[in-house]
Structures are given as structure tokens and as C-alpha cells.
Design a protein around this motif. Structure first.
Motif, short mmCIF file in Angstrom:
data_model
loop_
_atom_site.label_atom_id
_atom_site.label_comp_id
_atom_site.label_asym_id
_atom_site.label_seq_id
_atom_site.Cartn_x
_atom_site.Cartn_y
_atom_site.Cartn_z
N SER A 58 0.76 -0.99 -0.05
CA SER A 58 0.00 0.10 -0.14
C SER A 58 0.97 1.14 0.06
O SER A 58 1.91 1.40 0.56
CB SER A 58 -0.81 -0.16 1.24
OG SER A 58 -1.60 1.30 1.32
N ASN A 59 0.51 2.25 -0.81
CA ASN A 59 1.12 3.48 -0.67
C ASN A 59 0.47 4.59 0.21
O ASN A 59 1.02 5.53 0.62
CB ASN A 59 1.01 4.35 -2.08
CG ASN A 59 1.73 3.50 -3.29
OD1 ASN A 59 2.86 2.91 -2.93
ND2 ASN A 59 1.00 3.35 -4.24
N LYS A 60 -0.34 3.90 1.19
CA LYS A 60 -0.85 4.58 2.38
C LYS A 60 0.18 4.86 3.31
O LYS A 60 1.06 4.02 3.58
CB LYS A 60 -2.13 4.05 3.02
CG LYS A 60 -3.32 4.20 2.05
CD LYS A 60 -4.48 3.28 2.37
CE LYS A 60 -5.74 3.32 1.17
NZ LYS A 60 -6.61 2.40 1.88
N PRO A 61 0.17 5.87 4.23
CA PRO A 61 1.06 5.79 5.21
C PRO A 61 0.70 4.97 6.16
O PRO A 61 -0.45 4.25 6.60
CB PRO A 61 0.87 7.46 5.77
CG PRO A 61 -0.27 7.72 5.42
CD PRO A 61 -0.48 7.05 4.12
N LEU A 62 1.72 4.50 7.08
CA LEU A 62 1.67 3.62 8.06
C LEU A 62 0.39 3.97 9.14
O LEU A 62 -0.13 2.85 9.44
CB LEU A 62 2.98 3.83 9.14
CG LEU A 62 3.14 2.75 10.37
CD1 LEU A 62 2.85 1.35 9.77
CD2 LEU A 62 4.39 3.01 10.91
N VAL A 81 -2.57 2.22 7.45
CA VAL A 81 -2.50 0.98 7.15
C VAL A 81 -2.58 -0.04 8.75
O VAL A 81 -2.97 -1.04 8.67
CB VAL A 81 -1.40 0.33 6.37
CG1 VAL A 81 -1.47 -1.00 5.99
CG2 VAL A 81 -1.60 1.35 5.11
N SER A 119 1.94 -0.96 4.49
CA SER A 119 2.55 0.26 3.97
C SER A 119 4.04 -0.26 3.34
O SER A 119 4.81 -0.87 4.06
CB SER A 119 2.83 1.27 4.91
OG SER A 119 3.79 2.33 4.54
N ASP A 159 6.39 1.88 3.13
CA ASP A 159 7.13 2.32 4.27
C ASP A 159 7.66 1.35 5.08
O ASP A 159 8.66 1.40 5.57
CB ASP A 159 6.58 3.76 4.66
CG ASP A 159 6.33 4.87 3.91
OD1 ASP A 159 7.35 4.96 2.71
OD2 ASP A 159 5.49 5.67 3.91
#
Length: 179
Positions: A107-111, A114, A137, A139
Motif C-alpha cells: 500500500s502507498n498509504k502511510p503507516l 494501514v 505500507s 514504508d
């Protein structure tokens, strides 16, 4: 994506990808010198991969090149449900120190959106609706890959990772300890 490490020098294959760029950034923050493996150097530059005296672009035949160069650690990002794909099996039988990280859906969503990390041993986290988490994520995946380079407890293990908002925060020094 593959991460190979030798002391403070790290080679990241797939460095121009969405997760690979994050791995390069995390390694730079920790003071590593990075060699970024990409298929197309110009595409890598145009994608925002910063190239300077700490990041060099290059390519190689990964596991064999690592053995030939005397690399001390090889970290491979695979995927859930691969169940020991050929590349994983080849790495495991190579004689190198290794870690395989199998994330769930990237996922490109921030931590924060998610959730926290859930770590499982090989073939335990499949991303089914009844499982504790599906996505993770990029990240957080990058952070796990970098920790796999630096933590001795990560050696010669396969870890599967997902995240969930319901999971308690797990400190990095425990990411590989129960596997």
C-alpha cells in the motif's frame, strides 16, 4: 526487490520501484552507502531516485554475483503465497547468509492508515479475510528490509509481514525474534 549487504555497503535491486526507492531512503538515513540496481538508469533518475556520492546505479546477476563478491548478507523481498518460489530456494541453498521478507498487499498509504506490523513465520499470513491483516505500507516494508540487513536475528529466516490497525506496536528489535 533484493537487498544485498556487506558491512556499510548495500546493493538494492529494484531501487527505482515504489518500495525500492523507500529502501534506498531508509538505508541512506542509517548511513549506508547504496548501490541502486535498476533496469533503466534514466527512468530511475526521472522517477526521483537521488543519485550522488552515496548512491550509485548498477546491475548484476544477484545471488551468483553476491557469492562471487563475497557478500555477507542477502535480503530478498518476495511476496505472500509464494511458498518457496525458485528464487527463494536458490538463495536458501546458496550458502549465503539470507533473509526472505514476504509482505502482503503493498500500500502507498502511510503507516498510520494501514496499521502496525504483524510478523509471522513462513507460510502463516495469507491475507484471507479471517487473517489479522492483508495490506502493509511500503514504508513499513522498507523499514523491515533495512532491519533485516542490520539485525543478526534476521539471518536465515523467512518472515511474512502484514499490518493491522488492531495490532500492537512491535519494536524493531522484536521483528525477527519470534520467528
Amino acid at each position: 526487490m533484493t537487498v544485498k549487504a556487506d558491512r556499510n555497503n548495500v546493493f538494492v535491486a529494484g531501487a527505482s520501484g515504489a518500495t525500492g526507492r523507500r529502501v534506498v531512503q531508509e538505508l541512506r538515513k542509517k548511513g549506508f552507502k547504496v548501490r541502486a540496481g535498476v533496469r533503466d538508469a534514466e527512468k530511475a533518475r526521472s522517477s526521483g531516485l537521488q543519485v550522488d556520492n552515496k548512491v550509485e546505479l548498477g546491475n548484476c546477476n544477484l545471488v551468483d554475483a553476491a557469492k562471487q563478491k563475497g557478500i555477507s548478507k542477502f535480503v530478498l523481498m518476495s511476496s505472500l503465497l509464494t511458498n518457496g518460489a525458485a528464487s527463494e530456494k536458490y538463495l536458501r541453498s546458496s550458502g549465503l547468509e539470507w533473509t526472505v521478507v514476504r509482505p502482503g498487499g503493498l500500500s502507498n498509504k502511510p503507516l498510520a492508515e494501514v496499521g502496525n506490523l504483524i510478523v509471522g513465520k513462513e507460510d502463516t499470513l495469507f491475507g484471507r479475510p479471517s487473517d489479522p491483516g492483508k495490506d502493509i505500507s511500503r514504508d513499513l516494508v522498507a523499514a523491515v528490509l533495512v532491519e533485516a540487513v542490520t539485525q543478526p536475528g534476521a539471518s536465515n529466516k523467512v518472515v511474512e509481514i502484514v499490518s493491522s490497525k488492531d495490532a500492537s506496536e512491535l519494536p524493531p528489535d522484536q521483528w525477527f525474534s519470534n520467528i
